[in-house]
Design an enzyme around this catalytic site. Structure first.
Site, PDB file in Angstrom:
ATOM      1  N   LYS A   3       0.846  -1.208   0.000  1.00 35.83           N
ATOM      2  CA  LYS A   3       0.000   0.000   0.000  1.00 35.83           C
ATOM      3  C   LYS A   3       0.870   1.242   0.000  1.00 35.83           C
ATOM      4  O   LYS A   3       2.031   1.233   0.430  1.00 35.83           O
ATOM      5  CB  LYS A   3      -0.952   0.022   1.202  1.00 35.83           C
ATOM      6  CG  LYS A   3      -0.302   0.033   2.599  1.00 35.83           C
ATOM      7  CD  LYS A   3       0.149   1.382   3.105  1.00 35.83           C
ATOM      8  CE  LYS A   3       0.868   1.285   4.443  1.00 35.83           C
ATOM      9  NZ  LYS A   3       1.666   2.450   4.804  1.00 35.83           N
ATOM     10  N   ASP A  33      -2.740  -1.952  10.020  1.00 32.33           N
ATOM     11  CA  ASP A  33      -2.730  -1.992   8.552  1.00 32.33           C
ATOM     12  C   ASP A  33      -3.217  -3.333   7.984  1.00 32.33           C
ATOM     13  O   ASP A  33      -3.401  -3.454   6.776  1.00 32.33           O
ATOM     14  CB  ASP A  33      -1.305  -1.754   8.009  1.00 32.33           C
ATOM     15  CG  ASP A  33      -0.840  -0.317   8.190  1.00 32.33           C
ATOM     16  OD1 ASP A  33      -1.673   0.539   8.568  1.00 32.33           O
ATOM     17  OD2 ASP A  33       0.349  -0.056   7.953  1.00 32.33           O
TER      18      ASP A  33
END
Ligand code: ATP
Length: 300
Positions: A11, A138
């Site tokens: 990401k 995350d």
């Protein structure tokens, strides 16, 4: 089933707004995650106990004991299922380690999906998301992928629609940065300045750029409150970001807590040109072109 393969993306944070330090030591965040096409692969094979092997160029930087996030994920899943299970996890690591691209979280998400399948648990996505949230802030996004905004510590996620594909270049640094040390430097800088830290807000212009697929506008609205702290700890990233801008990047930003630098390109061709320019001029030793958004942890 004797072996299951899962692919999980890295990401980049297209907005990372960090609120004041809370009493529990965390910060409230507005964190816009965007999954990009740099992938780790997690293979889960039948085994008596839960073990991990890490392959690939970053493998020497990854623990293979109980600190490995993929092992912790598999154990958490077995505990949730209320039984003792085994799996040999084989990770092919392409996401840089401690690079601000959530590589460890990706492996944890990959292990959840792979072991859910290998062990025939058939747990729904919502259950995997709940286990993921306990593993790290995350990890849920690594399961979900796409583009999403995280609030709270980053773990309360809402998907965001995007109007197209964005093309990126990632300049990978030698050696990682610890996320905790970057937050500590951010807190130190804020304490030294004495300025009031505003409550984090989602950037409406950024939302619109994502929704319409407008790369020029997205490039202009990228933001990262951790960037100054990462630059203080790794001053050589400043010239890398500047070199990307000189070569026509629409936006240049430190990815998450760094030290990976992310550059938004006009299109796929510009991304490959930009990657070549960054490496050939020595501004980055490795530069990788990628696109987003891509799906989260997916069975291969
Ligand atoms: P984030 O962007 O989520 O802050 P990061 O990308 O900066 O994270 P990671 O690559 O997730 O950092 O790794 C952080 C640390 O976690 C590493 O230094 C490593 O010691 C440890 N770690 C544990 N398991 C793994 C794993 N499977 N892959 C990578 N790192 C792992």
């Amino acid at each position: 089933m004797s072996s299951v393969t899962v692919r999980v993306p890295a990401k980049v944070n297209v907005q990372l707004s960090v609120g004041p330090l809370r009493e529990d030591g965390y910060h409230d965040l507005v964190n816009v995650f965007h999954a990009v096409s740099i992938f780790d692969e997690v293979v889960a094979k039948e085994s008596e106990s839960i073990t991990v092997v890490v392959n690939g160029k970053w493998s020497d930087q990854v623990p293979t004991d109980d600190n490995n996030l993929a092992i912790r994920a598999a154990r958490a899943l077995a505990k949730h299922a209320g039984r003792t299970y085994g799996a040999e996890l084989i990770i092919q690591k392409d996401i840089p380690v401690a690079g601000g691209m959530a590589g460890g979280s990706a492996d944890a998400a990959g292990a959840l999906v792979a072991c859910n399948e290998l062990w025939g648990l058939g747990l729904p996505f919502e259950d995997l998301m709940e286990i993921a949230g306990d593993l790290g802030s995350d990890v849920p996004f690594s399961l979900l992928g796409g583009t999403a905004v995280g609030t709270g510590r980053g773990e309360q996620l809402s998907e965001l629609p995007t109007g197209g594909t964005f093309h990126w270049v990632f300049a990978l640094a030698n050696g990682g940065l610890s996320t905790a040390s970057v937050y500590a430097e951010c807190d130190r800088l804020r304490a030294a300045s004495g300025a009031q830290v505003p409550w984090p807000q989602l950037d409406d212009d950024l939302m619109e750029a994502l929704g319409t697929g407008d790369a020029y506008s997205l490039g202009a609205h990228l933001s990262n409150d951790l960037q100054q702290a990462a630059l203080n700890l790794r001053p050589e990233l400043g010239p890398t970001l500047e070199a990307g801008r000189q070569h026509g990047a629409l936006g240049a930003i430190v990815s998450g807590s760094g030290p990976t630098c992310a550059f938004l390109a006009i299109d796929a061709l510009h991304a490959s040109d930009l990657a070549l320019s960054l490496t050939s001029t020595g501004a980055a030793h490795t530069a990788v072109a990628a696109h987003g958004p891509v799906r989260g942890a997916t069975l291969a």
